[in-house]
Design a protein around this motif. Structure first.
Motif, PDB file in Angstrom:
ATOM      1  N   PRO A   1       0.824  -1.198   0.000  1.00  0.00           N
ATOM      2  CA  PRO A   1       0.000   0.000   0.000  1.00  0.00           C
ATOM      3  C   PRO A   1       0.865   1.258   0.000  1.00  0.00           C
ATOM      4  O   PRO A   1       2.023   1.213   0.383  1.00  0.00           O
ATOM      5  CB  PRO A   1      -0.736  -0.115   1.335  1.00  0.00           C
ATOM      6  CG  PRO A   1       0.216  -0.834   2.221  1.00  0.00           C
ATOM      7  CD  PRO A   1       0.943  -1.792   1.334  1.00  0.00           C
ATOM      8  N   SER A   2       0.267   2.339  -0.443  1.00  0.00           N
ATOM      9  CA  SER A   2       0.988   3.601  -0.266  1.00  0.00           C
ATOM     10  C   SER A   2       0.045   4.569   0.436  1.00  0.00           C
ATOM     11  O   SER A   2      -1.169   4.411   0.387  1.00  0.00           O
ATOM     12  CB  SER A   2       1.475   4.132  -1.609  1.00  0.00           C
ATOM     13  OG  SER A   2       0.440   4.812  -2.255  1.00  0.00           O
ATOM     14  N   PHE A   3       0.599   5.530   1.094  1.00  0.00           N
ATOM     15  CA  PHE A   3      -0.191   6.434   1.923  1.00  0.00           C
ATOM     16  C   PHE A   3       0.026   7.861   1.451  1.00  0.00           C
ATOM     17  O   PHE A   3       0.975   8.139   0.738  1.00  0.00           O
ATOM     18  CB  PHE A   3       0.228   6.293   3.394  1.00  0.00           C
ATOM     19  CG  PHE A   3       0.120   4.887   3.886  1.00  0.00           C
ATOM     20  CD1 PHE A   3      -1.084   4.386   4.381  1.00  0.00           C
ATOM     21  CD2 PHE A   3       1.208   4.028   3.830  1.00  0.00           C
ATOM     22  CE1 PHE A   3      -1.193   3.076   4.810  1.00  0.00           C
ATOM     23  CE2 PHE A   3       1.104   2.710   4.268  1.00  0.00           C
ATOM     24  CZ  PHE A   3      -0.093   2.234   4.757  1.00  0.00           C
ATOM     25  N   GLY A   4      -0.836   8.732   1.897  1.00  0.00           N
ATOM     26  CA  GLY A   4      -0.721  10.134   1.491  1.00  0.00           C
ATOM     27  C   GLY A   4       0.615  10.737   1.900  1.00  0.00           C
ATOM     28  O   GLY A   4       1.339  10.204   2.740  1.00  0.00           O
ATOM     29  N   THR A   5       0.934  11.845   1.285  1.00  0.00           N
ATOM     30  CA  THR A   5       2.200  12.513   1.573  1.00  0.00           C
ATOM     31  C   THR A   5       2.092  13.319   2.869  1.00  0.00           C
ATOM     32  O   THR A   5       1.134  14.060   3.059  1.00  0.00           O
ATOM     33  CB  THR A   5       2.557  13.469   0.418  1.00  0.00           C
ATOM     34  OG1 THR A   5       2.519  12.706  -0.782  1.00  0.00           O
ATOM     35  CG2 THR A   5       3.928  14.075   0.613  1.00  0.00           C
ATOM     36  N   ILE A   6       3.081  13.174   3.726  1.00  0.00           N
ATOM     37  CA  ILE A   6       3.138  14.000   4.934  1.00  0.00           C
ATOM     38  C   ILE A   6       3.769  15.329   4.548  1.00  0.00           C
ATOM     39  O   ILE A   6       4.724  15.363   3.774  1.00  0.00           O
ATOM     40  CB  ILE A   6       4.043  13.364   6.008  1.00  0.00           C
ATOM     41  CG1 ILE A   6       3.642  11.932   6.307  1.00  0.00           C
ATOM     42  CG2 ILE A   6       4.049  14.199   7.273  1.00  0.00           C
ATOM     43  CD1 ILE A   6       4.631  11.214   7.221  1.00  0.00           C
ATOM     44  N   LYS A   7       3.243  16.384   5.126  1.00  0.00           N
ATOM     45  CA  LYS A   7       3.860  17.687   4.883  1.00  0.00           C
ATOM     46  C   LYS A   7       5.177  17.723   5.664  1.00  0.00           C
ATOM     47  O   LYS A   7       5.199  17.474   6.869  1.00  0.00           O
ATOM     48  CB  LYS A   7       2.913  18.773   5.388  1.00  0.00           C
ATOM     49  CG  LYS A   7       3.374  20.189   5.114  1.00  0.00           C
ATOM     50  CD  LYS A   7       2.229  21.139   5.501  1.00  0.00           C
ATOM     51  CE  LYS A   7       2.591  22.588   5.311  1.00  0.00           C
ATOM     52  NZ  LYS A   7       3.745  23.045   6.064  1.00  0.00           N
ATOM     53  N   SER A   8       6.262  18.005   4.973  1.00  0.00           N
ATOM     54  CA  SER A   8       7.543  18.005   5.672  1.00  0.00           C
ATOM     55  C   SER A   8       7.685  19.258   6.525  1.00  0.00           C
ATOM     56  O   SER A   8       7.580  20.363   6.022  1.00  0.00           O
ATOM     57  CB  SER A   8       8.692  17.958   4.663  1.00  0.00           C
ATOM     58  OG  SER A   8       9.905  18.231   5.322  1.00  0.00           O
ATOM     59  N   PRO A   9       7.913  19.082   7.825  1.00  0.00           N
ATOM     60  CA  PRO A   9       8.054  20.277   8.659  1.00  0.00           C
ATOM     61  C   PRO A   9       9.385  20.995   8.458  1.00  0.00           C
ATOM     62  O   PRO A   9       9.594  22.070   9.024  1.00  0.00           O
ATOM     63  CB  PRO A   9       7.953  19.728  10.087  1.00  0.00           C
ATOM     64  CG  PRO A   9       8.261  18.284   9.996  1.00  0.00           C
ATOM     65  CD  PRO A   9       7.985  17.833   8.591  1.00  0.00           C
ATOM     66  N   ILE A  10      10.276  20.438   7.656  1.00  0.00           N
ATOM     67  CA  ILE A  10      11.582  21.084   7.520  1.00  0.00           C
ATOM     68  C   ILE A  10      11.985  21.258   6.056  1.00  0.00           C
ATOM     69  O   ILE A  10      13.162  21.444   5.755  1.00  0.00           O
ATOM     70  CB  ILE A  10      12.701  20.320   8.275  1.00  0.00           C
ATOM     71  CG1 ILE A  10      12.439  18.829   8.322  1.00  0.00           C
ATOM     72  CG2 ILE A  10      12.844  20.770   9.694  1.00  0.00           C
ATOM     73  CD1 ILE A  10      12.879  18.095   7.196  1.00  0.00           C
ATOM     74  N   GLY A  11      11.031  21.169   5.162  1.00  0.00           N
ATOM     75  CA  GLY A  11      11.361  21.378   3.758  1.00  0.00           C
ATOM     76  C   GLY A  11      12.107  20.207   3.152  1.00  0.00           C
ATOM     77  O   GLY A  11      11.990  19.085   3.651  1.00  0.00           O
ATOM     78  N   GLN A  12      12.871  20.469   2.108  1.00  0.00           N
ATOM     79  CA  GLN A  12      13.553  19.394   1.408  1.00  0.00           C
ATOM     80  C   GLN A  12      15.014  19.692   1.187  1.00  0.00           C
ATOM     81  O   GLN A  12      15.430  20.843   1.239  1.00  0.00           O
ATOM     82  CB  GLN A  12      12.891  19.191   0.054  1.00  0.00           C
ATOM     83  CG  GLN A  12      12.096  17.896   0.019  1.00  0.00           C
ATOM     84  CD  GLN A  12      11.286  17.800  -1.240  1.00  0.00           C
ATOM     85  OE1 GLN A  12      11.777  18.070  -2.316  1.00  0.00           O
ATOM     86  NE2 GLN A  12      10.039  17.418  -1.091  1.00  0.00           N
ATOM     87  N   GLY A  13      15.752  18.642   0.874  1.00  0.00           N
ATOM     88  CA  GLY A  13      17.193  18.792   0.716  1.00  0.00           C
ATOM     89  C   GLY A  13      17.572  19.436  -0.607  1.00  0.00           C
ATOM     90  O   GLY A  13      16.754  19.591  -1.502  1.00  0.00           O
ATOM     91  N   PRO A  14      18.855  19.810  -0.752  1.00  0.00           N
ATOM     92  CA  PRO A  14      19.363  20.447  -1.973  1.00  0.00           C
ATOM     93  C   PRO A  14      19.490  19.454  -3.130  1.00  0.00           C
ATOM     94  O   PRO A  14      19.386  18.243  -2.931  1.00  0.00           O
ATOM     95  CB  PRO A  14      20.741  20.937  -1.553  1.00  0.00           C
ATOM     96  CG  PRO A  14      21.157  19.997  -0.475  1.00  0.00           C
ATOM     97  CD  PRO A  14      19.903  19.622   0.248  1.00  0.00           C
ATOM     98  N   ASN A  15      19.739  19.971  -4.324  1.00  0.00           N
ATOM     99  CA  ASN A  15      19.837  19.127  -5.513  1.00  0.00           C
ATOM    100  C   ASN A  15      21.222  18.553  -5.746  1.00  0.00           C
ATOM    101  O   ASN A  15      21.395  17.642  -6.530  1.00  0.00           O
ATOM    102  CB  ASN A  15      19.478  19.930  -6.760  1.00  0.00           C
ATOM    103  CG  ASN A  15      18.030  20.307  -6.725  1.00  0.00           C
ATOM    104  OD1 ASN A  15      17.213  19.576  -6.159  1.00  0.00           O
ATOM    105  ND2 ASN A  15      17.714  21.449  -7.289  1.00  0.00           N
ATOM    106  N   GLU A  16      22.198  19.172  -5.129  1.00  0.00           N
ATOM    107  CA  GLU A  16      23.550  18.661  -5.323  1.00  0.00           C
ATOM    108  C   GLU A  16      24.330  18.927  -4.049  1.00  0.00           C
ATOM    109  O   GLU A  16      24.103  19.938  -3.389  1.00  0.00           O
ATOM    110  CB  GLU A  16      24.223  19.364  -6.510  1.00  0.00           C
ATOM    111  CG  GLU A  16      25.629  18.848  -6.781  1.00  0.00           C
ATOM    112  CD  GLU A  16      26.165  19.285  -8.147  1.00  0.00           C
ATOM    113  OE1 GLU A  16      25.997  18.515  -9.109  1.00  0.00           O
ATOM    114  OE2 GLU A  16      26.733  20.388  -8.221  1.00  0.00           O
ATOM    115  N   ILE A  17      25.224  17.998  -3.689  1.00  0.00           N
ATOM    116  CA  ILE A  17      26.100  18.282  -2.560  1.00  0.00           C
ATOM    117  C   ILE A  17      27.536  17.955  -2.924  1.00  0.00           C
ATOM    118  O   ILE A  17      27.818  17.027  -3.676  1.00  0.00           O
ATOM    119  CB  ILE A  17      25.683  17.525  -1.282  1.00  0.00           C
ATOM    120  CG1 ILE A  17      25.273  16.094  -1.602  1.00  0.00           C
ATOM    121  CG2 ILE A  17      24.589  18.230  -0.533  1.00  0.00           C
ATOM    122  CD1 ILE A  17      24.774  15.329  -0.401  1.00  0.00           C
TER     123      ILE A  17
END
Ligand SMILES: Nc1nc2c(c(=O)[nH]1)N[C@H]1C(S)=C(S)[C@@H](COP(=O)(O)OP(=O)(O)OC[C@H]3O[C@@H](n4cnc5c(=O)[nH]c(N)nc54)[C@H](O)[C@@H]3O)O[C@H]1N2
Ligand SMILES: Nc1nc2c(c(=O)[nH]1)N[C@H]1C(S)=C(S)[C@@H](COP(=O)(O)OP(=O)(O)OC[C@H]3O[C@@H](n4cnc5c(=O)[nH]c(N)nc54)[C@H](O)[C@@H]3O)O[C@H]1N2
Ligand code: SF4
Ligand code: SF4
Ligand code: SF4
Ligand code: SF4
Ligand code: SF4
Ligand SMILES: [Mo]
Lengths: 940, 249, 290
Positions: free
Chosen positions: A919-935
């Motif tokens: 099963p898959s579940f709804g997306t949780i709203k991330s309380p801290i945003g998302q990571g960068p595209n390159e490191i």
């Protein structure tokens, strides 16, 4: 042509500074050198001086730099603003957060302390968290051991005063035959690998018993691809062969175990099955010279295991006779078990003969005189170079406790525990069951609990029951359902709290456990229970406080989130009072200290607990004026004393910093640890390094070091008298008896001598409908859910296929790239499959905890972990399939309550190509945003 | 530079023991950690928290299943980094001379300042030992930790590759293959160290030690079988034996 | 191998460009003045444009000049030298034709030879790679030369030669495919030799070293389905050889037909060049179970 090449600087500056602390990418607790460049962590490597890892480091440990920089780190306390589970939060100040927590908790403490349930995950501060819970007065405290591996731990303690990992280790330098049962990685990650490396170097033999031949089993010289859940049968068949051939260490059994102890064999007697004891309560053995019962520990006693004693019409027989009789039975012969185990009888015999050969023909000796607790002197140490290790593969089954007992019995029969070449304890172990605390559960509003929550019940009188016989604890640990649930039953907390059974709670306070995802069985329902509302529109579990360092799935289900630091940003104490890091030849403990400062508004959870304790005015946290005793955790680590002279840290005690184990508080203690590389070691004197439970030199040393307050030699419990006490109660004897519906289960499973019975789930489902076994394994390069936020590690394990045996692959007509429906009595998932031949024919498996919830861990919602990755947990229920008695039995070991993860039975069928796991579940709203595209780590 | 040195004074390289490697990936990550802050440009990662994460690594651990005709299948964990070939095709194809083999110790390196990022050397390498860094556009490969093994800022014991230092099971060995008495030469001789894809003529310096024979137990059975003879042969049965046995101790 | 557009464009266009230059060097067509200018302009656009396209796949094109340093060992370096030499010589030769209406025949021949050398060097960038058995064969050079000459002949309007070349190229391409299809297996590279474990039993990749992707997978472990490839082969060979050949043989060669033939051939060449890369199996795939 002339070869030219550039000039290279082969001696660049490595770093500005090295800070030595303790890894916490998993619970193995290796020592690390943290290299610093311009105030930032630049590289992490193993500390060569450290007793645990001696310089090596695993993949997770080396990836620590990506954990401390992970975009998933929580930044500030969070107050829920949207519905539970949505992930909608508002950042608040610590003052507000702590005020929210304490106002509610202090009311609970004054009125009904049991309405606070405080459960912690794989933290390493249980001596503090339990101290807090005890001071608070709630009986509802435990750590994660119940869903983890309590079977292994409890069987070890009850049988021999310690089990594997934290309690002991094989004598890697001397063992010649090593058998490893059901281990993929274990907590002792690096030491096991180092040990295996040593065995390989010496050409010692390794036998891997595991349905799956990966990792450690891949390098084993022999692979026993056993059918899941049948190790008990296999081990008892080995024991059958050994006893039949007399290949047991009689002298060892006679001296160091309860083999010669006399057992009441009169079935009508109220003490049937209990030991014959004298007026001092001492167990009696039959003296071979006098033919009379004498105390087992008398000087010069030569016990007679072959005799029988009759007194007042009651026959008493030595344990060994009962044991031999039981296992010599044909039902334990290799032929009788071969099919069920999936191992040929010939193979079983062969392994038995190899054990016999190595133990008795390859005996080793160390020229080291020693004196035993009876005062008898031995001029050398005789060793049987056979050793074993085992973990969740045998313990995470509903017959796991007895299987683990059987394995320890095998070790003991071979005389290979605490001898050179065998299995050795690590201080503070050995420690017999009676030396452990007993569970306490007496609640008094406004006051502390009457004692520690957890412990080792020695009989029905130690159960955690209320007056009316109902469970005193929310997890129902220490009840007739699971009388010896020594670590509590964290996996039952949410469902019991939701059901209000045995009672309702108010605040669920969780720490470091991802209960809304990978650490729960039946994950989907758990998420529903956490969000379920009653008829008044209130949440059924009214208040949830959670401490995590990262944006895990569980965070979304909390009302208040207390953000923790990462492991390089805080003080931690790896204490002998809790889960130490000792070695068989040394006692040892260690610390973590802030090698970097947090750049966010986060606080070390232990310091927060100390703050909460002070705000609530709990005993041990405030002085007589009600003022806080400790500024923070660092202060507590140094200044707290459990017993006079004994505190969280054993090293560098006393004014002069020379105190070992005991000594006054030393204000410079933490500096001394840091100076020493973050740890402290004290070597056991050579004379005391083996035979610890019986070695007078060890016992004296242990008392001197504060491990015991008085010497406590004991003998191993091949026969477990406490279990017989529970069984007697089930048979209708004594004041405290099980409810009728549990009598049969207690009688059948609490056998004082190890037995095997089929795993429960297998007996409840139709074999034809669910013909296969489904397992999980830990990937060596990932730690549960928390490895996934690590940009390096998730490239290694970002998806998990279901590995399918060749037999099943053929039966189901799978092709490369196929997907399958996997169904259990409880649920169904859809997952990608992959063929694996080195796998028990009836088994499928996958890596544990790779699957993630969309939106968690600061990952893109398209992350493979959240789309192709999956959890097996959806197929596993915390309750067994109904059996028609109207009751739902818990999917746990009936002795300890250990979650039976590996009892799972499934069917696997091909399904038309799809591209995402279900099963898959709804997306949780991330309380801290998302990571960068390159490191670019380490960019100059 | 692009031509290979006719001979190198030392032949430094690794021996990887496939009988001991448990496939833990420790060497993979230690290598990444050391090299991203060491020699040359950092080892970047693209889409690190996204749908299709990828990144530059100089060492990778593969897993293979081997199915012998008559025995159960085996799993072999298989670490792989640059083999520092004697006849390194990656060097001779390089148009810029950035790729070279050191004359003193045989280490194959990329001089990143000269690398145009054409990728040809990676095409020429049979072993997948070179990865182009997507952020810097330069070719990356195992440096044999050239900035560790001679580094006077490190204590003597630490002058070995990061992957060797970290390997928990001791499956990786570092040394000089030109010296017959070195640890690596001895291991290769004793355990039958072999080359990967010898048919390509690259003459790898790194060697692999084969898994030891497995699952051979039942054949030895005859020797050990007598150990399991029942003791209860006479009328006294097991207790009779026990009684006698106890007498002896 | 990953069929990178930049490399496909480079090899096809510069191949044709140098082919055309070669023909011009040999005096086909024999033109001067503005007509010559037009021909030379097309040839230079193709050759230089192709070369420039090739720099697009470089990680650090600003250092491209360094690529001239290793002519002793590197075919890529040699290609650079030959290309520059060819372009310079042909510039002089072309200058003569355009501005002075003179043909320095010797220079033309040298230029033509350098054009062939350039194409050969390009082909050897691929042909030398033992790691890609399909390429590692003299037919690769033949193929590259074939495309280059055919394209050159078509563009230069050397119709008769072009007709023969179209037919010959069709055959070469077919032979290249047929021989190439077996070569990987014939060379004996297997997961067994790649791992050295072949002696123990059948070797099969179980788990990749990383579930994430990487440069190697993107660049060298590109795989296309057999059916798909088969279809493209048919389309490619029809477009670049069979149909143009048939058109030239059956119809009178006018400008329109000429243009159709050139465009068809070019399109076909892009398809087959795409396949040249896409179908090439690198031995490193063995480590990834491919
Ligand atoms: N199917 C299946 N399920 C299983 C198992 C299995 O074998 N199969 N194994 C079971 C076992 S044995 C266990 S122990 C559990 C483990 O399951 P959990 O105990 O849930 O373990 P983790 O996923 O590591 O999650 C722990 C939480 O701790 C947080 N955390 C990490 N570091 C810190 C820190 O420094 N401070 C704080 N406050 N929080 C931190 C993480 O972000 C994460 O949310 O899983 C169980 N679940
Ligand atoms: N890298 C890493 N290390 C970890 C963890 C992690 O997540 N990652 N988690 C830590 C935790 S919390 C724990 S509890 C430990 C657990 O460490 P392990 O006990 O090694 O745990 P599992 O990975 O669950 O492995 C169980 C093994 O038992 C086998 N098995 C299953 N059923 C049976 C059976 O019936 N018989 C036999 N003989 N074998 C069986 C499985 O195939 C598997 O190999 O690891 C700790 N160490
Ligand atoms: S085993 Fe690895 S993750 Fe665990 S403490 Fe040691 S180095 Fe750290
Ligand atoms: S660190 Fe050692 S054991 Fe682990 S994968 Fe690398 S070589 Fe194998
Ligand atoms: S392994 Fe590859 S990169 Fe390393 S020297 Fe050999 S050919 Fe070159
Ligand atoms: S990528 Fe760099 S090192 Fe490799 S061949 Fe091209 S220029 Fe040389
Ligand atoms: S030698 Fe150094 S660069 Fe090479 S694989 Fe090992 S750690 Fe990486
Ligand atoms: Mo666990």
């Amino acid at each position: 042509m002339k070869h030219t090449q550039p000039q290279l600087d082969t001696s660049p500056e490595v770093s500005d500074e090295i800070r030595k602390t303790t890894c916490y990418m998993c619970a193995c607790r290796c020592g690390i050198n943290v290299h610093m460049k311009s105030g930032k962590v630049s590289y992490i490597e193993g500390n060569r001086d450290h007793p645990v890892n001696k310089g090596v480091l695993c993949a997770k440990g080396s990836a620590g730099i990506m954990q401390i920089n992970a975009p998933s780190r929580l930044k500030a306390p969070l107050k829920r603003v949207g519905p539970r589970g949505s992930g909608a939060f508002e950042e608040i100040s610590w003052d507000e957060a702590l005020e929210m927590a304490t106002s509610r908790m202090s009311h609970l403490r004054e009125t009904a302390p049991e309405k606070l349930a405080f459960f912690t995950g794989r933290d390493q501060s249980q001596s503090l968290t339990s101290f807090f819970a005890q001071g608070f007065g709630t009986p509802n405290y435990a750590a994660h051991g119940g869903f983890c591996s309590v079977n292994m731990a409890a069987a070890g303690i009850y049988t021999m005063g310690g089990a594997f990992w934290e309690f002991g280790q094989p004598d890697w330098d001397r063992t010649k035959l090593f058998m490893i049962f059901g281990v993929a990685e274990d907590h002792d990650s690096n030491p096991i690998k180092m040990g295996l490396g040593k065995l390989k170097e010496r050409g010692a033999k390794i036998i891997g018993v595991n349905p799956i031949r990966s990792g450690y089993n891949a390098i084993a010289d022999e692979w026993v691809g056993i059918t899941p859940g049948t190790d008990g049968l296999f081990i008892l068949a080995l024991i059958h062969c050994l006893i039949k051939a007399g290949k047991v260490d009689l002298e060892y059994l006679n001296r160091y175990t309860n083999s010669p102890v006399l057992v009441n064999c009169d079935e009508t007697h109220p003490e049937h099955g209990l030991f014959l004891r004298d007026d001092d309560g001492k167990m009696q053995v039959l003296d071979r010279t006098s033919g009379k019962p004498v105390p087992f520990d008398g000087k010069g006693v030569k016990p007679d295991m072959a005799g029988t004693y009759r007194n007042a019409g009651v026959t008493y027989r030595p344990v060994f006779q009962l044991l031999a009789e039981k296992y010599l039975g044909e039902e334990n012969s290799p032929e009788a078990v071969a099919d069920r185990c999936g191992i040929s009888a010939e193979r079983i015999r062969h392994i038995a003969s190899e054990l016999a050969f190595t133990a008795f023909e390859e005996e080793i000796t160390i020229d080291q005189p020693w004196t035993d607790f009876r005062g008898e002197k031995h001029d050398k140490m005789i060793g049987r170079p056979v050793s074993f290790h085992a973990m969740r593969g045998i313990s995470a089954h509903s017959n796991g406790f007895q299987t683990c007992r059987a394995l320890h019995m095998l070790q003991i029969l071979l005389g290979s525990v605490e001898v050179p070449g065998g299995f050795r304890f690590k201080p503070p172990y050995p420690k017999p069951p009676e030396a452990h605390p007993k569970p306490h559960c007496k609640v008094t509003p406004g006051a502390a609990l009457d004692g520690p929550h957890l412990g080792y019940p020695m009989g029905p009188e130690h159960l955690a029951l209320r007056e009316d016989g109902s469970a005193a604890r929310i997890d129902k640990a220490f009840t007739w359902e699971n009388p010896m649930s020594a670590h509590g039953m964290m996996h039952m907390v949410i469902s019991n709290a939701h059901a209000g059974d045995p009672y309702k709670i108010d605040t669920l306070f969780l720490y470091m456990a991802n209960m809304a995802w990978n650490s729960s069985m039946n994950t989907k329902a758990v998420m529903e229970m956490l969000t379920d509302k009653d008829e008044n529109g209130e949440y059924v579990i009214p208040n949830i406080i959670y401490s995590d360092a990262y944006s895990s799935e569980m965070v979304a289900y909390a009302d208040l989130v207390l953000p923790d630091t990462t492991y390089l940003e805080r003080h931690d104490c790896i204490s002998l009072l809790d889960r130490p890091i000792s070695e068989a030849e040394a006692m040892s403990d260690s610390i973590r200290w802030p090698v970097i400062e947090p750049d966010r508004d986060v606080r070390g959870f232990q310091s927060v607990v100390i703050d909460l304790g002070a705000r609530l005015g709990l005993p041990g946290f405030v002085d007589d004026n009600g003022d806080a005793l400790y500024k923070d955790y660092a202060d507590y680590m140094v200044n707290h004393q459990r017993r006079p002279g004994v505190g969280p840290l054993a090293g560098f005690r006393g004014k002069d910093g020379q105190g070992k184990g005991r000594g006054e508080v030393n204000p410079g203690q933490l500096d001394a640890y840091i100076e020493n590389g973050g740890f402290w070691v004290d070597h056991i004197p050579t004379e005391a390094q083996f035979f610890k439970p019986w070695n007078a030199a060890y016992q004296d040393w242990a008392v001197e070091r504060g491990i015991y307050d008085s010497i406590q030699p004991y003998v191993f419990n091949l026969y477990s008298e406490p279990m017989q006490k529970f069984r007697l109660a089930a048979e209708g004897r004594g004041k405290i008896q099980p409810p009728d519906h549990l009598r049969e289960q207690v009688k059948a499973t609490m056998d004082p001598l190890p037995i095997w019975y089929p795993p429960f789930e297998g007996t409840r489902v139709n074999e034809a409908e669910y013909p296969y076994h489904a397992l999980t394994q830990r990937p060596m390069a990932m730690y549960h859910s928390w490895g996934t936020q690590n940009a390096w590690l998730r490239q290694i394990h970002g998806r998990n296929p279901l590995y399918v045996s060749a037999e099943i692959w053929k039966e189901q007509g799978f092709k490369e790239g196929d997907w399958a429906k996997v169904s259990s009595a409880h649920g169904e998932i859809t997952v990608p499959v992959l063929l694996m031949e080195a796998l028990n024919g009836k088994t499928v498996w996958t890596w544990n905890a790779i699957g993630k919830r969309k939106g968690a861990w600061a990952l893109d919602e398209k992350a493979p972990e959240a789309n192709e990755g999956f959890l097996l947990n959806h197929l596993i229920h915390e309750l067994l399939p109904p059996k028609g008695d109207g009751l739902r039995w818990s999917n746990s070991d009936p002795v300890t309550g250990q979650a039976a993860w590996f009892d799972l039975r499934v069917n696997v069928t091909r399904t038309d190509a799809i591209t995402a796991s279900e099963p898959s579940f709804g997306t949780i709203k991330s309380p801290i945003g998302q990571g960068p595209n390159e490191i670019k780590v380490g960019a100059k | 530079m692009t031509s290979l040195p006719t001979e190198t004074a030392k032949k430094l390289g690794l021996v990887i023991d496939l009988d001991t490697c448990v496939g833990c990936h420790a060497c993979v990550v230690a290598c990444k950690g050391w090299n991203t802050q060491g020699y040359g440009a950092p080892l970047s990662d693209q889409d690190p928290y996204g749908e299709s994460p990828s990144g530059t690594f100089l060492n990778r651990v593969h897993s293979f299943e081997v199915k012998p005709a008559e025995a159960p299948a085996q799993l072999v964990h298989f670490p792989k980094s640059c083999l520092h070939c004697d006849d390194a095709p990656c060097v001779t194809v390089c148009p810029t001379g950035a790729s070279y083999k050191r004359a003193e110790d045989g280490i194959v390196l990329v001089n990143e300042d000269a690398c145009i990022g054409c990728g040809l050397c990676a095409w020429a390498c049979p072993y997948g030992a070179r990865e182009m860094d997507q952020a810097e556009g330069v070719m990356k490969k195992c440096t044999l930790c050239v900035d560790r093994i001679y580094n006077e800022n490190l204590p003597e014991v630490d002058r070995e590759p990061a992957c060797v230092r970290t390997c928990p099971s001791g499956a990786r060995h570092f040394g000089d293959f030109a010296d017959e008495t070195s640890n690596v030469s001895k291991l290769v001789a004793e355990r039958g160290g072999f080359d990967l894809m010898p048919e390509l003529g690259t003459k790898p310096v790194n060697k692999y030690l084969p898994p030891r024979p497995k699952d051979q137990a039942v054949e030895e059975f005859d020797i050990l079988a007598p150990l399991l003879e029942p003791v209860a042969t006479d009328a006294g049965g097991f207790l009779g034996w026990l009684d006698k046995a106890l007498e002896r101790i | 191998m990953h069929p990178a557009p930049s490399v496909i464009i480079f090899t096809v266009l510069s191949g044709i460009g140098f082919g055309l230059l070669g023909f011009l060097g040999l005096g086909f067509p024999s033109v001067t003045g503005w007509v010559a200018f037009a021909f030379f302009a097309i040839a230079y656009l193709l050759a230089v444009g192709g070369l420039l396209a090739s720099t697009l796949h470089l990680g650090n094109p600003q250092r491209a000049l360094r690529a001239f340093t290793q002519w002793r060992t590197s075919w890529l370096s040699r290609e650079g030298w030959f290309a520059v030499a060819a372009l310079l010589i042909m510039a002089v030769y072309g200058g003569g034709l355009v501005f002075f209406e003179t043909s320095i025949i010797a220079l033309g021949w040298i230029g033509a030879a350098l054009c062939v050398a350039t194409i050969y060097a390009t082909s050897m960038i691929y042909g030398q790679l033992k790691t890609v058995p399909r390429w590692n064969h003299w037919t690769t050079s033949l193929l590259f030369l074939g495309y280059s000459l055919t394209g050159g002949a078509l563009l230069s309007g050397t119709t008769t030669i072009a007709t023969y070349l179209l037919a010959a190229l069709g055959i070469v391409q077919f032979v290249y495919w047929t021989l190439g299809d077996k070569r990987f297996v014939d060379r004996g590279h297997t997961q067994g030799t790649a791992t050295g474990l072949g002696g123990l039993g059948d070797v099969r990749m179980l788990e990749p070293p990383h579930t994430g992707t990487n440069y190697l997978l993107k660049e060298m472990v590109y795989r296309i389905g057999r059916k798909h490839a088969q279809k493209l082969r048919v389309i490619g060979i029809l477009m670049m050889s069979v149909v143009p050949f048939a058109l030239l043989v059956t119809l009178d060669a006018g400008h329109l037909i000429g243009a159709v033939v050139v465009l068809l051939h070019l399109a076909g060449a892009f398809v087959t060049r795409w396949l040249f890369f896409a179908e090439a199996e690198h031995v490193v795939g063995l480590y990834y179970g491919k």
